[in-house]
Design a protein around this motif. Structure first.
Motif, PDB file in Angstrom:
ATOM      1  N   PRO B  19      25.966  47.581  37.583  1.00  0.00           N
ATOM      2  CA  PRO B  19      25.199  48.837  39.021  1.00  0.00           C
ATOM      3  C   PRO B  19      25.914  50.065  38.221  1.00  0.00           C
ATOM      4  O   PRO B  19      26.569  50.323  36.815  1.00  0.00           O
ATOM      5  CB  PRO B  19      26.443  48.527  39.676  1.00  0.00           C
ATOM      6  N   SER B  20      25.800  51.049  38.796  1.00  0.00           N
ATOM      7  CA  SER B  20      25.856  52.932  37.884  1.00  0.00           C
ATOM      8  C   SER B  20      27.045  53.248  38.482  1.00  0.00           C
ATOM      9  O   SER B  20      27.611  53.414  38.024  1.00  0.00           O
ATOM     10  CB  SER B  20      24.947  53.904  38.432  1.00  0.00           C
ATOM     11  N   GLY B  21      27.558  52.460  39.585  1.00  0.00           N
ATOM     12  CA  GLY B  21      29.155  52.736  40.426  1.00  0.00           C
ATOM     13  C   GLY B  21      29.014  53.851  40.893  1.00  0.00           C
ATOM     14  O   GLY B  21      30.263  54.706  41.357  1.00  0.00           O
ATOM     15  N   VAL B  22      28.122  54.575  41.039  1.00  0.00           N
ATOM     16  CA  VAL B  22      27.705  55.795  41.649  1.00  0.00           C
ATOM     17  C   VAL B  22      26.820  55.570  42.668  1.00  0.00           C
ATOM     18  O   VAL B  22      25.724  55.353  42.793  1.00  0.00           O
ATOM     19  CB  VAL B  22      27.624  57.679  40.982  1.00  0.00           C
ATOM     20  N   ARG B  23      27.390  57.013  44.099  1.00  0.00           N
ATOM     21  CA  ARG B  23      25.753  57.045  44.826  1.00  0.00           C
ATOM     22  C   ARG B  23      25.349  58.441  44.982  1.00  0.00           C
ATOM     23  O   ARG B  23      25.626  59.130  45.295  1.00  0.00           O
ATOM     24  CB  ARG B  23      26.874  57.154  46.196  1.00  0.00           C
ATOM     25  N   ALA B  24      24.371  57.858  44.004  1.00  0.00           N
ATOM     26  CA  ALA B  24      23.827  59.179  43.084  1.00  0.00           C
ATOM     27  C   ALA B  24      22.676  58.581  43.280  1.00  0.00           C
ATOM     28  O   ALA B  24      22.444  57.423  41.750  1.00  0.00           O
ATOM     29  CB  ALA B  24      24.330  60.463  42.328  1.00  0.00           C
ATOM     30  N   SER B  25      21.735  59.273  43.451  1.00  0.00           N
ATOM     31  CA  SER B  25      20.523  58.897  42.691  1.00  0.00           C
ATOM     32  C   SER B  25      19.149  60.333  42.195  1.00  0.00           C
ATOM     33  O   SER B  25      18.887  61.489  43.334  1.00  0.00           O
ATOM     34  CB  SER B  25      19.436  58.387  44.066  1.00  0.00           C
ATOM     35  N   ALA B  26      19.445  60.246  40.466  1.00  0.00           N
ATOM     36  CA  ALA B  26      18.650  61.143  40.327  1.00  0.00           C
ATOM     37  C   ALA B  26      16.789  61.469  40.585  1.00  0.00           C
ATOM     38  O   ALA B  26      15.765  60.128  39.927  1.00  0.00           O
ATOM     39  CB  ALA B  26      18.807  61.182  38.698  1.00  0.00           C
TER      40      ALA B  26
ATOM     41  N   LEU C 421      28.503  72.079  27.025  1.00  0.00           N
ATOM     42  CA  LEU C 421      27.499  70.708  26.728  1.00  0.00           C
ATOM     43  C   LEU C 421      28.171  69.084  27.852  1.00  0.00           C
ATOM     44  O   LEU C 421      28.328  68.883  26.201  1.00  0.00           O
ATOM     45  CB  LEU C 421      26.566  71.397  25.872  1.00  0.00           C
ATOM     46  N   ILE C 422      27.621  68.509  28.417  1.00  0.00           N
ATOM     47  CA  ILE C 422      28.100  67.795  29.438  1.00  0.00           C
ATOM     48  C   ILE C 422      27.273  66.347  28.661  1.00  0.00           C
ATOM     49  O   ILE C 422      25.746  66.791  29.361  1.00  0.00           O
ATOM     50  CB  ILE C 422      28.821  67.723  30.327  1.00  0.00           C
ATOM     51  N   ALA C 423      27.210  65.489  27.952  1.00  0.00           N
ATOM     52  CA  ALA C 423      26.414  64.265  28.210  1.00  0.00           C
ATOM     53  C   ALA C 423      27.089  62.910  28.796  1.00  0.00           C
ATOM     54  O   ALA C 423      28.361  62.584  29.039  1.00  0.00           O
ATOM     55  CB  ALA C 423      26.171  64.084  26.768  1.00  0.00           C
ATOM     56  N   VAL C 424      26.838  62.588  29.720  1.00  0.00           N
ATOM     57  CA  VAL C 424      26.916  61.290  30.775  1.00  0.00           C
ATOM     58  C   VAL C 424      25.796  60.233  30.326  1.00  0.00           C
ATOM     59  O   VAL C 424      24.943  59.795  30.416  1.00  0.00           O
ATOM     60  CB  VAL C 424      27.353  61.456  32.145  1.00  0.00           C
ATOM     61  N   THR C 425      26.318  58.921  29.186  1.00  0.00           N
ATOM     62  CA  THR C 425      25.520  57.582  29.524  1.00  0.00           C
ATOM     63  C   THR C 425      25.784  57.025  30.113  1.00  0.00           C
ATOM     64  O   THR C 425      26.694  56.846  30.967  1.00  0.00           O
ATOM     65  CB  THR C 425      25.725  57.498  27.451  1.00  0.00           C
ATOM     66  N   GLU C 426      25.749  55.700  30.301  1.00  0.00           N
ATOM     67  CA  GLU C 426      25.737  54.227  31.344  1.00  0.00           C
ATOM     68  C   GLU C 426      27.226  53.911  30.867  1.00  0.00           C
ATOM     69  O   GLU C 426      28.095  53.519  31.863  1.00  0.00           O
ATOM     70  CB  GLU C 426      24.716  53.391  30.925  1.00  0.00           C
ATOM     71  N   LYS C 427      27.690  54.449  29.298  1.00  0.00           N
ATOM     72  CA  LYS C 427      28.909  54.158  29.283  1.00  0.00           C
ATOM     73  C   LYS C 427      30.151  54.664  29.599  1.00  0.00           C
ATOM     74  O   LYS C 427      31.628  54.808  30.077  1.00  0.00           O
ATOM     75  CB  LYS C 427      29.877  54.142  27.794  1.00  0.00           C
ATOM     76  N   ARG C 428      29.859  56.105  30.396  1.00  0.00           N
ATOM     77  CA  ARG C 428      31.047  56.731  31.735  1.00  0.00           C
ATOM     78  C   ARG C 428      30.830  55.761  32.871  1.00  0.00           C
ATOM     79  O   ARG C 428      29.789  56.573  34.020  1.00  0.00           O
ATOM     80  CB  ARG C 428      30.398  57.919  31.255  1.00  0.00           C
ATOM     81  N   THR C 429      31.774  55.947  33.146  1.00  0.00           N
ATOM     82  CA  THR C 429      31.747  55.128  34.950  1.00  0.00           C
ATOM     83  C   THR C 429      32.473  55.803  35.897  1.00  0.00           C
ATOM     84  O   THR C 429      32.251  57.482  35.441  1.00  0.00           O
ATOM     85  CB  THR C 429      33.545  55.015  34.857  1.00  0.00           C
ATOM     86  N   LYS C 430      32.261  56.167  37.067  1.00  0.00           N
ATOM     87  CA  LYS C 430      32.580  57.746  37.992  1.00  0.00           C
ATOM     88  C   LYS C 430      33.728  57.850  37.904  1.00  0.00           C
ATOM     89  O   LYS C 430      34.512  58.909  38.163  1.00  0.00           O
ATOM     90  CB  LYS C 430      32.716  56.335  39.768  1.00  0.00           C
ATOM     91  N   LYS C 431      35.106  56.817  37.636  1.00  0.00           N
ATOM     92  CA  LYS C 431      36.715  57.022  37.249  1.00  0.00           C
ATOM     93  C   LYS C 431      36.259  58.220  36.155  1.00  0.00           C
ATOM     94  O   LYS C 431      37.390  58.778  36.155  1.00  0.00           O
ATOM     95  CB  LYS C 431      37.392  56.029  36.532  1.00  0.00           C
ATOM     96  N   ASP C 432      35.593  58.245  35.337  1.00  0.00           N
ATOM     97  CA  ASP C 432      35.968  58.628  33.830  1.00  0.00           C
ATOM     98  C   ASP C 432      35.292  60.664  34.701  1.00  0.00           C
ATOM     99  O   ASP C 432      35.989  60.981  34.130  1.00  0.00           O
ATOM    100  CB  ASP C 432      34.452  58.485  32.939  1.00  0.00           C
ATOM    101  N   ILE C 433      33.915  60.505  35.448  1.00  0.00           N
ATOM    102  CA  ILE C 433      33.122  61.576  35.682  1.00  0.00           C
ATOM    103  C   ILE C 433      34.585  62.275  36.244  1.00  0.00           C
ATOM    104  O   ILE C 433      34.890  63.821  36.780  1.00  0.00           O
ATOM    105  CB  ILE C 433      32.914  61.346  36.675  1.00  0.00           C
TER     106      ILE C 433
END
Lengths: 128, 481, 444
Positions: B19-26, C421-433
């Protein structure tokens, strides 16, 4: 022993040319096709392309080698042997006939005097 | 074996959704999206593991058996190096990190590996500095050719040609041509060496350099190498060392001492990093002092306080030939290998490599023609001309070895030897293995005399026999779509 | 001696058998004056000691950072099965498959890799891989020069500056005209390209998503190029192709990219994985190794290296490239990764990355003073924000707090000194952001 038809002219790079009027048909010799082995691909020139004597006109590939085919005389390409796209093996089976590569509208008949006779070419082949 | 795509089962999956864990849908504009998902296979993890396990069992590596390819140095790949390459402290480092302000101090360990490797290779090769950037041997050759071009351009020399012996590997002329040079091939003489007189004749003011493998592809060391270097330097040409055969000289002879100005190494040959089935490799390039300004960006340097940094500024550099600092994980493995061997280990490596090759040469001489009647270094070259008279060619002998459980040696190289067979055993093979290999070749030689068909019909024990390469090239079928 | 099998007794036996009395006799061809005295190297170490030394060096690197670094190399999750398969020694201790009968495993894997790249990009043929995305792009340019017989290439500056620098380094020894067009708002400027296109142009080179993370449809650029007899070359980010329009659908002629994101670790610069695909008609000009299907005399199907006449070991100085290695093991790794993800998995992964990046955008724009540099553009998982302070300063402070906030574009575009320039992959969690936003709020 490789075949060297008497009615053709040759180059040191193992090309042959058949001259009929102002048009020359060009291919590679029996010696060349034997050395290459089974031909897998021919990179033919474009119709309309101008080539000078001694410049690369097209390329021939086999599994183990790739060679440039030069223009024995200068001129404009007027026809290419499209059948070679599907069956490059024609060069191995009939290099002086169905295995022809391209036809040239000759720029200058005088250049033909620089070609090798069948006897001269025969010497080149024997000497390796 | 079936293709992996043919094993696909719609709806099956291996990796589970996180699960992405964020409530956002690109929602990207539909015109910018692909119409259909990529037709990748749908498999379970077991399906995938079984498929590749099956493929691996139809493959042959150094770990499987003897692999005596000439000039490839198929020596054992130490497992310790695999473990080191996977250390998270190295594997998880993003290459842009040192390019952030303050980031260099966070990668001092990685920079230390590059820095120390530079110093070790300088000493092993007798060079003033090394770049780790080239990503393969051929890439190193290209870098070397570009450095030669930069040097001459800087000096205002008008150089057009690079000289290469006719026994050289195809990457040499290809690399020289890409650096913008014409190539002139120098013939070898009957003793397998580059023809000194023809070389001297070819040397003129237009010659930018000479590319040599030493020992050469016949496995021979040219005792006139210093003379050759002097001649080339005499026209302000540069001596380039193709390091493919360095395994013969490790620890006892250095390219720098022989007069070479540029060296490329193959870490996946001499320094035991895995060949990977055809990569990844690494091809560090070393140069003498006068060529250091032209090395690619970036180089690792040391500050007075001992901290390391990346130098992006060399004004005469040939620029970037790789995106970052080289194939770091490959360099890491080679570094560990050099540390494990040390000074004495390198000497013993070359000694045993040369001993093993000479043992093979001596035992096989009665059965196969030898183009050059001298003892060899780390590899030996035979010609199957004798067997070819009975219709058995080098390729047939190679296929017969496959049936006897060996990977064949190199065949049809060097190009100057008819029916060439080039054997490099390496130092990590035992006498027992060599004796088995010799026995197999002796038997093949005997069969070539008495029953050529038995050899020409090989291999018979493999999943497929000889494949029709002509048909494959005439009607290329290059992907399952 | 490590890794040497022969005992002293065996060595003596062998020396005797060949008529030599001492190992030094083996080197008699080397004149004594050319031998080196003892190398100034330390003595050999045991495996244990070497491991301890390298482990200490590994510890000297900071890896616990929360990282938003991208720029062509991305921190994606690698499933365990990828490493397990790629570490089978039948794969990694093998050489190039020149003897096809005992290398069918390797050859089939490469054929499947070629096929997977074609399916991903919707192109017709692909090669067995090249060193990395940058050299692949350079090779594509050289291929376009060969195909068209022309001398001029247009490269948009929204293509990776790292790759553009490499291409300039490589091509300076040829008389090639390299023209860089200035991008507009993160995407190639069509007018700028149109102005530069002429009958000497061999190719137009673009990247999707661009280095700035912006998503494009280059079909119209391709049409412009084709109208002038030039080729369209597109460099792509493979994970993005889980969602985005393919270069095949844009009628690209040659496609290249960096395959590191397909299961390869970051590894401080390599090894990585270049891939190349093209229309089938161009395959005879394509560099690198290619595997094709073949059959034996009994009709059994197999695979071989084919079209080798293009390559250096045959054509020598007329070769299409000097490349000898591909990145076989890395290509295998990528194939395994794509097989584990599968059709649905790749699409989901791409969506997850895009969703997280979208969340990051929303959250970061709430930080006072932070703006989107290219508003109105679509992006996949990488975006450029403008900060109220110079990005260098911000990055340095955040690094000290354990976060690699992104890449400062000022390194390549001097006027963009506030851009990150910021990259976000599936490994970055909501907490990280959220942490990134929180730290920015504290500093700015």
């Amino acid at each position: 022993m490789s075949t060297i038809p008497q009615e053709l002219f040759y180059t040191v790079d193992h090309e042959w040319i058949r001259v009929e009027g102002d048009v020359g048909t060009v291919g590679i010799t029996d010696y060349a096709q034997k050395a290459l082995g089974d031909i897998t691909f021919v990179d033919l020139p474009q119709v309309g392309q101008e080539v000078a004597r001694g410049n690369e006109a097209c390329a021939v590939e086999s599994c183990k080698a790739a060679v440039s085919v030069y223009a024995p005389a200068g001129g404009r390409i007027v026809e290419v042997n499209a059948a070679l796209a599907d069956d490059p093996g024609k060069i191995n089976l009939d290099c002086y006939g169905e295995g022809w590569l391209y036809k040239l509208a000759l720029a200058s008949k005088a250049e033909l005097s620089k070609l090798k006779t069948p006897e001269d070419y025969g010497q080149i082949v024997v000497n390796g | 074996m079936k293709l992996i795509f043919e094993k696909s089962m719609p709806g099956r999956r291996a990796v589970q959704r996180v699960p992405s864990g964020v409530r956002a849908s690109a929602r990207i504009k539909p015109k910018l999206l692909r119409e259909r998902p990529a037709e990748l296979p749908e498999l379970s993890e077991l399906d995938v593991v079984r498929h590749f396990t099956g493929l691996s069992r139809h493959n042959y590596g150094v770990d499987t058996g003897f692999y005596p390819l000439g000039s490839c140095t198929m020596k054992y790949n130490p497992k310790a190096n695999e473990r080191i390459a996977r250390l998270p402290g190295f594997a998880d480092l993003h290459p842009l990190l040192p390019q952030l302000p303050g980031g260099e101090m966070m990668v001092q360990g990685a920079l230390a590996v590059l820095h120390e490797m530079d110093r070790l290779l300088r000493e092993i090769c007798g060079m003033a500095a090394f770049t780790m950037q080239p990503l393969a041997g051929a890439h190193g050759e290209l870098a070397g050719a570009m450095i030669i071009a930069a040097y001459h351009r800087d000096k205002g020399n008008r150089k057009t040609t690079i000289l290469i012996p006719d026994s050289a590997h195809g990457t040499n002329p290809a690399s020289a041509a890409i650096a913008g040079y014409q190539v002139k091939s120098i013939p070898s003489s009957a003793d397998g060496e580059i023809d000194f007189d023809q070389l001297a004749e070819a040397l003129n003011d237009e010659v930018a350099g000479l590319m040599l493998t030493c020992p050469n592809t016949f496995g021979l060391f040219n005792p006139r190498i210093k003379e050759i270097a002097d001649e080339v330097h005499g026209v302000d040409g540069l001596m380039y060392y193709d390091g493919a055969n360095l395994n013969a000289l490790l620890g006892r002879c250095r390219p720098g001492d022989l007069g070479f100005d540029i060296v490329h190494l193959n870490l996946h040959k001499t320094f035991a990093t895995p060949h990977g089935g055809g990569g990844p490799g690494a091809g560090p390039v070393g140069v003498v002092e006068k060529l250091v300004p032209y090395l690619p960006i970036s180089l690792v340097r040391e500050r007075p306080d001992g901290s390391l940094y990346l130098d992006y500024d060399p004004p005469k550099s040939i620029g970037y030939i790789a995106p970052f600092y080289g194939n770091f994980a490959v360099i890491l493995r080679a570094y560990a290998y050099i540390l494990m061997l040390g000074r004495d280990g390198l000497l013993r490596a070359s000694e045993n490599a040369v001993l093993n090759a000479n043992y093979l040469l001596d035992r096989l001489k009665p059965y196969f023609d030898v183009p050059v009647g001298r003892p060899c270094m780390h590899e030996c070259v035979f010609s199957a001309s004798r067997q070819a008279k009975k219709g058995v060619r080098a390729m047939d002998i190679a296929k017969a070895l496959i049936d006897r459980g060996f990977h064949p040696p190199t065949v049809y190289f060097p190009l100057t030897v008819p029916e060439a067979i080039m054997i490099e055993p390496t130092e990590t093979e035992s006498k027992e293995t060599l004796d088995e290999f010799i026995a197999a070749l002796v038997e093949i030689a005997r069969l070539a005399e008495e029953d050529p068909e038995a050899i020409k019909s090989c291999p018979k024990t493999t999943p497929v026999g000889r494949l029709d390469e002509v048909a494959a090239a005439r009607k290329p079928d290059l992907a399952s779509l | 001696m490590p890794f040497i099998a022969n005992t002293d007794a065996q060595r003596r036996e062998m020396l005797e058998a060949i008529g030599l009395s001492s190992p030094d006799d083996l080197f008699r061809d080397i004149p004594p004056e050319l031998r080196c005295r003892e190398l100034k190297l330390p003595g050999g170490l045991s495996e244990q000691e070497v491991h301890a030394h390298l482990a200490a060096l590994a510890d000297h690197n900071t890896t616990g950072l929360v990282s938003f670094l991208g720029g062509g190399i991305y921190d994606h999750f690698i499933p365990a099965a990828v490493e397990a398969i790629a570490s089978r020694s039948e794969f990694y201790t093998a050489y190039t498959p020149y003897q096809p009968e005992i290398s069918q495993g390797n050859l089939q894997a490469i054929f499947e890799f070629q096929s997977a790249i074609c399916r991903l990009t919707e192109m017709e043929v692909a090669n067995a891989s090249l060193y990395d995305g940058g050299t692949a792009l350079y090779e594509a340019i050289m291929m376009a020069l060969r195909v068209t017989g022309r001398n001029r290439v247009i490269v948009d500056d929204s293509v990776s500056p790292i790759y553009r620098t490499m291409i300039r380094s490589y091509t300076r020894n040829f008389g090639i005209e390299l023209v860089e067009t200035l991008s507009g708002q993160g995407l190639p400027d069509r007018e700028a390209i149109r102005r530069q296109l002429n009958d000497q142009t061999a190719a137009v080179v673009v990247q999707n998503p661009t280095f700035f993370g912006c998503v494009d449809d280059a079909t119209d650029i391709g049409e412009m190029a084709h109208a002038r007899g030039a080729l369209l070359i597109v460099s792509v980010y493979p994970i993005s192709l889980g969602l985005l329009k393919t270069p095949g659908a844009m009628a690209a002629d040659i496609v290249t990219g960096e395959g590191q994101s397909l299961g390869l670790p970051l590894s401080f610069g390599g090894p990585y994985l270049g891939f190349m695909a093209s229309r089938k008609a161009l395959v005879h000009r394509m560099p690198g190794r290619i595997v094709g299907r073949a059959a034996d005399s009994q009709g059994r199907k197999g695979f071989v290296l084919t079209l080798q006449a293009r390559e250096q070991h045959i054509r020598r100085e007329k070769a299409t490239s000097n490349i000898c290695t591909n990145e076989a093991l890395c290509a295998l790794t990528a194939l395994v990764y794509l097989s584990l993800l599968g059709k649905q998995g790749l699409r989901e992964l791409a969506q997850t990355c895009a969703d997280k990046a979208f969340y990051a955008q929303r959250r970061l724009l709430k930080v006072p003073g932070v703006t989107l540099r290219f508003p109105g553009r679509w992006y996949f998982n990488e975006l450029v924000v403008d900060l109220p302070l110079p990005a260098d300063k911000v990055i340095r402070k955040l690094l000290q707090r354990g976060m690699a906030a992104g890449f400062p574009l000022v390194r390549y575009w001097p006027e963009m000194d506030h851009s990150l320039l910021i990259a976000v992959t599936e490994k970055r969690t909501k907490k990280d952001i959220d942490l990134l936003a929180h730290l920015l709020e504290a500093i700015l």
